[in-house]
Design a protein around this motif. Sequence first.
Motif, PDB file in Angstrom:
ATOM      1  N   PRO A 134      -7.698  -3.849  -9.251  1.00 35.43           N
ATOM      2  CA  PRO A 134      -6.967  -3.880  -8.027  1.00 35.43           C
ATOM      3  C   PRO A 134      -6.619  -4.715  -7.598  1.00 35.43           C
ATOM      4  CG  PRO A 134      -9.881  -4.869  -7.944  1.00 35.43           C
ATOM      5  CD  PRO A 134      -9.503  -4.426  -9.009  1.00 35.43           C
ATOM      6  N   PHE A 135      -5.232  -5.055  -7.011  1.00 31.38           N
ATOM      7  CA  PHE A 135      -4.263  -5.721  -7.199  1.00 31.38           C
ATOM      8  C   PHE A 135      -5.044  -7.027  -6.160  1.00 31.38           C
ATOM      9  CE2 PHE A 135      -0.758  -7.931  -5.666  1.00 31.38           C
ATOM     10  CZ  PHE A 135       0.444  -8.497  -6.727  1.00 31.38           C
TER      11      PHE A 135
ATOM     12  N   LEU B 178      -5.764  -6.163  -2.901  1.00 33.03           N
ATOM     13  CA  LEU B 178      -5.602  -5.056  -1.897  1.00 33.03           C
ATOM     14  C   LEU B 178      -5.843  -4.538  -2.467  1.00 33.03           C
ATOM     15  CD1 LEU B 178      -2.468  -7.346  -0.949  1.00 33.03           C
ATOM     16  CD2 LEU B 178      -4.032  -6.563   0.725  1.00 33.03           C
ATOM     17  N   ARG B 179      -5.928  -3.261  -1.317  1.00 31.45           N
ATOM     18  CA  ARG B 179      -5.966  -1.628  -1.546  1.00 31.45           C
ATOM     19  C   ARG B 179      -5.034  -1.062  -0.608  1.00 31.45           C
ATOM     20  NH1 ARG B 179     -11.081  -3.474  -3.456  1.00 31.45           N
ATOM     21  NH2 ARG B 179     -11.443  -3.205  -5.343  1.00 31.45           N
ATOM     22  N   VAL B 180      -4.892   0.118  -0.725  1.00 31.26           N
ATOM     23  CA  VAL B 180      -4.618   0.937   0.117  1.00 31.26           C
ATOM     24  C   VAL B 180      -5.039   1.984   0.675  1.00 31.26           C
ATOM     25  CG1 VAL B 180      -2.885   3.364   0.376  1.00 31.26           C
ATOM     26  CG2 VAL B 180      -2.386   1.473  -1.303  1.00 31.26           C
TER      27      VAL B 180
ATOM     28  N   GLU C 198       1.464   9.624   8.255  1.00 31.25           N
ATOM     29  CA  GLU C 198       2.836  10.583   8.234  1.00 31.25           C
ATOM     30  C   GLU C 198       3.890   8.827   8.096  1.00 31.25           C
ATOM     31  OE1 GLU C 198       6.865  12.116  10.458  1.00 31.25           O
ATOM     32  OE2 GLU C 198       4.515  12.363  11.341  1.00 31.25           O
ATOM     33  N   ARG C 199       4.261   8.035   9.356  1.00 35.74           N
ATOM     34  CA  ARG C 199       5.185   7.046   8.441  1.00 35.74           C
ATOM     35  C   ARG C 199       4.535   5.408   8.670  1.00 35.74           C
ATOM     36  NH1 ARG C 199       9.997   8.924  11.651  1.00 35.74           N
ATOM     37  NH2 ARG C 199       9.038  10.935  12.258  1.00 35.74           N
ATOM     38  N   SER C 200       2.870   5.262   8.330  1.00 37.48           N
ATOM     39  CA  SER C 200       2.871   3.904   8.638  1.00 37.48           C
ATOM     40  C   SER C 200       1.879   3.856   6.663  1.00 37.48           C
ATOM     41  CB  SER C 200       2.492   3.429   9.467  1.00 37.48           C
ATOM     42  OG  SER C 200       1.543   3.506  10.043  1.00 37.48           O
ATOM     43  N   PHE C 201       1.331   2.819   7.034  1.00 34.68           N
ATOM     44  CA  PHE C 201      -0.019   3.211   5.681  1.00 34.68           C
ATOM     45  C   PHE C 201      -0.483   1.830   6.419  1.00 34.68           C
ATOM     46  CE2 PHE C 201       3.775   1.220   3.469  1.00 34.68           C
ATOM     47  CZ  PHE C 201       2.792   0.137   2.295  1.00 34.68           C
ATOM     48  N   ASP C 202      -2.020   1.169   5.654  1.00 33.44           N
ATOM     49  CA  ASP C 202      -2.828   0.463   5.951  1.00 33.44           C
ATOM     50  C   ASP C 202      -2.374  -0.245   4.278  1.00 33.44           C
ATOM     51  OD1 ASP C 202      -3.214   0.588   8.636  1.00 33.44           O
ATOM     52  OD2 ASP C 202      -5.179   1.615   8.019  1.00 33.44           O
ATOM     53  N   LEU C 203      -2.801  -1.726   4.433  1.00 37.19           N
ATOM     54  CA  LEU C 203      -2.735  -2.670   2.981  1.00 37.19           C
ATOM     55  C   LEU C 203      -4.758  -3.046   3.948  1.00 37.19           C
ATOM     56  CD1 LEU C 203       0.636  -3.328   2.092  1.00 37.19           C
ATOM     57  CD2 LEU C 203      -1.148  -1.628   0.704  1.00 37.19           C
ATOM     58  N   VAL C 204      -5.649  -3.280   2.735  1.00 36.40           N
ATOM     59  CA  VAL C 204      -6.533  -3.573   3.435  1.00 36.40           C
ATOM     60  C   VAL C 204      -7.424  -4.760   2.112  1.00 36.40           C
ATOM     61  CG1 VAL C 204      -9.125  -2.756   3.801  1.00 36.40           C
ATOM     62  CG2 VAL C 204      -7.512  -1.338   3.781  1.00 36.40           C
ATOM     63  N   ALA C 205      -7.494  -5.802   2.644  1.00 39.54           N
ATOM     64  CA  ALA C 205      -7.490  -6.775   2.026  1.00 39.54           C
ATOM     65  C   ALA C 205      -8.417  -7.820   2.103  1.00 39.54           C
ATOM     66  CB  ALA C 205      -6.420  -7.895   2.753  1.00 39.54           C
TER      67      ALA C 205
ATOM     68  N   HIS D 140      -3.484   2.266  -5.858  1.00 33.16           N
ATOM     69  CA  HIS D 140      -4.306   1.621  -5.423  1.00 33.16           C
ATOM     70  C   HIS D 140      -4.562   1.948  -4.281  1.00 33.16           C
ATOM     71  CE1 HIS D 140      -2.040  -1.312  -7.497  1.00 33.16           C
ATOM     72  NE2 HIS D 140      -0.967  -0.951  -7.687  1.00 33.16           N
ATOM     73  N   HIS D 141      -4.561   3.356  -4.045  1.00 32.77           N
ATOM     74  CA  HIS D 141      -5.227   3.859  -2.914  1.00 32.77           C
ATOM     75  C   HIS D 141      -6.553   4.415  -2.819  1.00 32.77           C
ATOM     76  CE1 HIS D 141      -6.069   7.413  -0.107  1.00 32.77           C
ATOM     77  NE2 HIS D 141      -5.468   6.841   0.835  1.00 32.77           N
ATOM     78  N   VAL D 142      -7.902   3.944  -1.820  1.00 33.01           N
ATOM     79  CA  VAL D 142      -8.856   4.283  -1.894  1.00 33.01           C
ATOM     80  C   VAL D 142      -9.383   5.252  -1.118  1.00 33.01           C
ATOM     81  CG1 VAL D 142      -9.082   1.883  -2.672  1.00 33.01           C
ATOM     82  CG2 VAL D 142      -9.297   1.958  -0.397  1.00 33.01           C
TER      83      VAL D 142
END
Length: 147
Positions: free
Chosen positions: A13-14, A88-90, A95-102, A143-145
Amino acid sequence: MNQSSEYVVAHLPFTVRRTVRWMDCDPAGVAFTGRFTEYLISAVMHFYRHIGWGPGADSEVKVGLPCKHIALTFHVSLPPDTAVDITLRVGALRERSFDLVAHAYLPDGQLAFEGVFSPICIEPLERKSVPIPHALKQALQPHHVCD
């Protein structure tokens, strides 16, 4: 010694390793609350560079990624010279946004803080939201979970 206060230590993971500087601390000798936001945003900027998006990216698709939402939860205080590894994981891809989970961990594995940074894709000139470009979705996928 001229040692960097943060650098990328892993790509999957990043992970960014951040060392708390004395100047980050309040009079009580722990990292000032506002610095945690800086730590998270800085890790996000490293991630953007890693996937080839964000400020200064040389991408054919021009899309801005300003923050729509940010949230932080603190678990321990951080005195100077404390190192934390911020992964950081996705998370959710909308549709227009996403989450970066730290998740930020101390060397002993203890969770120091956690957070969510949610950018929204915009067309830079008109500043209107646009769907996440296909190329960006592809860059995020490794990077998506699971949501």
